[in-house]
Design an enzyme around this catalytic site. Structure first.
Site, PDB file in Angstrom:
ATOM      1  N   LYS A   1      37.419 -45.085  10.695  1.00 33.50           N
ATOM      2  CA  LYS A   1      37.209 -44.049  11.717  1.00 33.50           C
ATOM      3  C   LYS A   1      35.722 -43.914  12.072  1.00 33.50           C
ATOM      4  O   LYS A   1      35.371 -43.694  13.223  1.00 33.50           O
ATOM      5  CB  LYS A   1      37.802 -42.719  11.263  1.00 33.50           C
ATOM      6  CG  LYS A   1      39.322 -42.760  11.351  1.00 33.50           C
ATOM      7  CD  LYS A   1      40.016 -41.530  10.838  1.00 33.50           C
ATOM      8  CE  LYS A   1      41.519 -41.775  10.861  1.00 33.50           C
ATOM      9  NZ  LYS A   1      42.292 -40.703  10.279  1.00 33.50           N
TER      10      LYS A   1
ATOM     11  N   ASN B   1      49.516 -27.689  13.309  1.00 36.47           N
ATOM     12  CA  ASN B   1      49.354 -28.115  11.911  1.00 36.47           C
ATOM     13  C   ASN B   1      48.793 -26.960  11.098  1.00 36.47           C
ATOM     14  O   ASN B   1      48.541 -25.885  11.631  1.00 36.47           O
ATOM     15  CB  ASN B   1      48.446 -29.349  11.838  1.00 36.47           C
ATOM     16  CG  ASN B   1      47.094 -29.056  12.476  1.00 36.47           C
ATOM     17  OD1 ASN B   1      46.346 -28.235  11.980  1.00 36.47           O
ATOM     18  ND2 ASN B   1      46.808 -29.703  13.604  1.00 36.47           N
TER      19      ASN B   1
END
Ligand code: CTP
Length: 401
Positions: free
Chosen positions: A338, A210
């Site tokens: 999260k 990425n």
């Protein structure tokens, strides 16, 4: 500007790297420090008092000033009291020896003996002189006494040889100066920072990864260093240089990052999991170069969630900070999910679809959520500033836990 208004006494001794010191003085001044310079006899041959006086905007102290105090001004004791930090750059082998012996026959060593300010010393010399047992023993003793003696950088030296002996960069010298002058609210803490992307090999030449640059992680690692922490940096391949301020653990794949994390997390007081871990990896690595054909289907499997794994293994008192990059629309809800699901103390979320935030940018805007339900929004600003705010929250959480 962390050095704003701070009083730095800068000792320059007679090595070739002395020619870099006027530029260092300017950098210190740009950070707002007040600088006074003491030159040794040897240094004079490399850099002139006039240059240093011009860039520092203050009188430069020379060896003869030691012997001729003027108007009741006794240089070594006055300068010793004035200084908040005594920085010596470059420091020669004979300077290290004189300080180790307590030989106060030079103004600079007399200042160091007479001051209560911390001493920050940057030796620079021929690499054989640096590795000689006499020099190494002097350095060890000075370190035992509490001086910060920073080992020289490796590289080509003025004498034509190559090895450890170079004066570190201005940025590194400034980082150490900030460390010794900042409130040491992370002093003695072991901080692990993961940063950058991981890479998952597809075949011999290709990988999945990425666009993470590692900038946010480096900003946090440096800010933690400057606030007194010992920092271990576990990093994937970065597109920005890493200053030599941390213990570095380079990794490439998610499995390597997992291994490094499991090794270093147990001793950590704080973990910043900034890395953009690759979420998928090819089920089969092909030990060849895959040929171009009409169509290729890659089978991928999810990587293990490293953060959730270390969070399950945490011991009381360890602070765990996670990061999340999300579309702005889902930022708050995904951040809350999260934080909860991964068992974190702090979650820092940034939008990926706004200019000047997230991957590859030098600035960021973030939402910080903590385990107690606090919510802090920081508008767009440099990653260095965001890093300081995140550290403030960590300090607060450690105080309240
Ligand atoms: N993370 C991790 N291991 C992974 C993926 C992510 O430790 N395999 C960590 C990241 O370093 C970050 C946090 O988990 O601190 C959140 O990363 P993110 O990619 O946003 O989370 P995911 O769990 O992958 O969630 P999703 O794909 O659902 O967005």
């Amino acid at each position: 500007m962390k050095l704003s208004g701070r009083r730095v006494l800068l000792g320059v001794t007679g090595g070739i790297a002395a020619f870099k010191i006027p530029s260092l003085v300017r950098a210190l001044k740009r950070e707002g420090a007040e600088v006074r310079v003491v030159l040794t006899e040897g240094a004079r041959a490399f850099v002139t008092p006039l240059t240093l006086e011009t860039v520092s905007g203050a009188r430069v102290f020379l060896p003869e000033d030691f012997l001729r105090p003027q108007g009741g001004f006794i240089p070594h004791t006055e300068l010793a009291r004035w200084a908040e930090l005594v920085l010596v750059a470059p420091a020669t082998a004979s300077f290290l020896s004189a300080l180790r012996m307590g030989d106060a026959s030079s103004l600079l060593v007399a200042c160091l003996l007479a001051t209560e300010a911390p001493g920050l010393i940057f030796p620079a010399m021929n690499e054989k002189m640096w590795s000689h047992p006499a020099t190494q023993e002097n350095v060890q003793i000075l370190r035992n006494w509490g001086y910060t003696v920073v080992s020289p950088d490796e590289g080509p030296l003025a004498c034509g040889e190559s090895g450890p002996g170079r004066l570190p960069s201005e940025e590194v010298i400034l980082a150490y100066a900030r460390r010794l002058l900042s409130p040491p609210d992370l002093s003695g803490l072991r901080v692990v920072v993961t940063c950058g992307p991981t890479r998952e090999p597809v075949d011999l030449v290709r990988y999945l990864s990425n666009r993470s640059s590692g900038r946010m992680g480096l900003a946090l690692a440096q800010a933690a260093f400057e606030r007194g922490a010992e920092v271990v940096l576990i990093h994937g391949p970065l597109s920005v240089p890493i200053p030599p301020l941390f213990t570095r653990v380079p990794v490439e794949t998610t499995a390597e990052m997992q291994e490094a994390l499991l090794e270093h997390f147990p001793a950590a007081d704080v973990l910043f999991m900034v890395a953009a871990v690759a979420d998928y990896r090819p089920v089969n690595f092909r030990a060849e170069k895959i040929k171009r054909r009409e169509r290729l289907v890659l089978e991928l499997e999810p990587t293990p969630d490293l953060l959730a794994e270390v969070s399950r293994k945490r011991r009381p008192g360890q602070v765990i900070v996670g990061f999340a990059a999300e579309e702005a629309e889902n930022l708050a809800s995904e951040a809350a999910r999260k934080l909860r699901q991964k068992g974190l103390d702090l979650l820092v979320a940034n939008p990926i679809d706004r200019p000047g935030a997230g991957f590859e940018a030098e600035t960021n805007e973030v939402l910080i959520l903590d385990r107690e339900g606090r919510r802090i929004e920081l508008s767009r600003r440099p990653k260095e500033e965001i890093a300081e705010k995140i550290l403030d929250q960590v300090v607060r959480l450690r105080e309240t836990s």
